[in-house]
Design a protein around this motif. Sequence first.
Motif, mmCIF file in Angstrom:
data_model
loop_
_atom_site.group_PDB
_atom_site.id
_atom_site.type_symbol
_atom_site.label_atom_id
_atom_site.label_comp_id
_atom_site.label_asym_id
_atom_site.label_seq_id
_atom_site.Cartn_x
_atom_site.Cartn_y
_atom_site.Cartn_z
ATOM 1 N N THR A 160 0.611 -1.434 0.162
ATOM 2 C CA THR A 160 -0.131 0.064 0.109
ATOM 3 C C THR A 160 0.842 1.175 -0.070
ATOM 4 N N THR A 161 2.154 1.069 0.169
ATOM 5 C CA THR A 161 2.898 2.249 0.263
ATOM 6 C C THR A 161 3.069 2.842 -1.477
ATOM 7 N N PRO A 162 2.972 4.151 -1.507
ATOM 8 C CA PRO A 162 2.962 4.709 -2.913
ATOM 9 C C PRO A 162 4.399 4.521 -3.602
ATOM 10 N N HIS A 163 4.652 4.345 -4.684
ATOM 11 C CA HIS A 163 6.024 4.254 -5.259
ATOM 12 C C HIS A 163 5.985 5.091 -6.432
ATOM 13 N N ARG A 164 6.980 5.905 -7.097
ATOM 14 C CA ARG A 164 7.268 6.277 -8.044
ATOM 15 C C ARG A 164 7.944 5.620 -9.253
ATOM 16 N N ARG A 165 7.708 5.545 -10.328
ATOM 17 C CA ARG A 165 8.584 4.960 -11.491
ATOM 18 C C ARG A 165 9.475 6.128 -11.858
ATOM 19 N N HIS A 166 8.908 7.447 -12.062
ATOM 20 C CA HIS A 166 9.707 8.385 -12.574
ATOM 21 C C HIS A 166 10.025 9.145 -11.347
ATOM 22 N N ILE A 167 11.362 9.346 -11.079
ATOM 23 C CA ILE A 167 11.977 10.313 -10.078
ATOM 24 C C ILE A 167 12.314 11.549 -10.712
ATOM 25 N N GLU A 168 11.852 12.630 -10.392
ATOM 26 C CA GLU A 168 11.987 14.015 -10.778
ATOM 27 C C GLU A 168 13.187 14.739 -10.316
ATOM 28 N N PHE A 169 14.034 15.102 -11.564
ATOM 29 C CA PHE A 169 15.100 15.890 -11.345
ATOM 30 C C PHE A 169 15.083 17.123 -12.192
ATOM 31 N N ASP A 170 15.782 18.169 -11.886
ATOM 32 C CA ASP A 170 15.952 19.492 -12.758
ATOM 33 C C ASP A 170 16.825 18.954 -13.862
#
Length: 267
Positions: A10-20
Amino acid sequence: MSDQNAAVSTTPHRRHIEFDRLHNFRDLGGYRSADGRTVAWGALYRSDSLGKLAGAGAGAGAGAGAGAGADWDRFLGLGIRTVIDLRYPWEIEAKGRIPEPERFTYANLSIEHRPYDQAAIDPDVDPWRYLADRFAEVTEDGVEEIRRAIELIAAGPGPAVFHCTSGKDRTGLIAAFVLTLLDVSEEEILADFALTELATARLTADWHAAHPGRTMRWPSYGRAPARILSLVLADLTARYGSPAGYLAGRVGITPATTARLRERLLR
């Protein structure tokens, strides 16, 4: 940006990790193996050039103070311990490597041996067949580096990240091979490859900024449709029986390495 994460809990995960500065940094977690386990989140990442973290104008080995700022802090926060740079040494010399490489287990493993200029591809050729043929060259020329990259991912220390310039072709090939060894379905492997399409506009803008005065001949620069990798996997199947057969028979990935990879990355 669509969320294609397949969360393990149930922990949310992100495929895309945002960088500048980075445009194509992704977590390879969440993909399901045929045995029912799932690739762990936060264990293995793929990226475009980590030399961008050094900041504008910084050379190879520049520290975090060279302008990377929040990006560098965000990267360090991932706890990455192993960095595999798939670029040519001359690319690293020109564009720089990750800042402070001594902080990591760092390896430069150039899997491509025949350089070519994607921006100069003839717009009249079949672009996907052309790129699949370049991938085929890598699968034959780069077997030693491919094996060493996979063995390093399997052995650790982890978490790990591997990258090339755009995080598209060389990086996409290693990602496909690792997911193959983890027994992830071809459908998900192709979908992961195609996620680079979300970064195409920014990768193209970077090219124009780096090459003022040059004309980009190939209108599909920065593209990564699943069709390219589908052709590559079909070619490997025709020659070796399957992509897994290629990895075992041509690259030399042993059952022990595959077992270590699965033990480390599957949950």
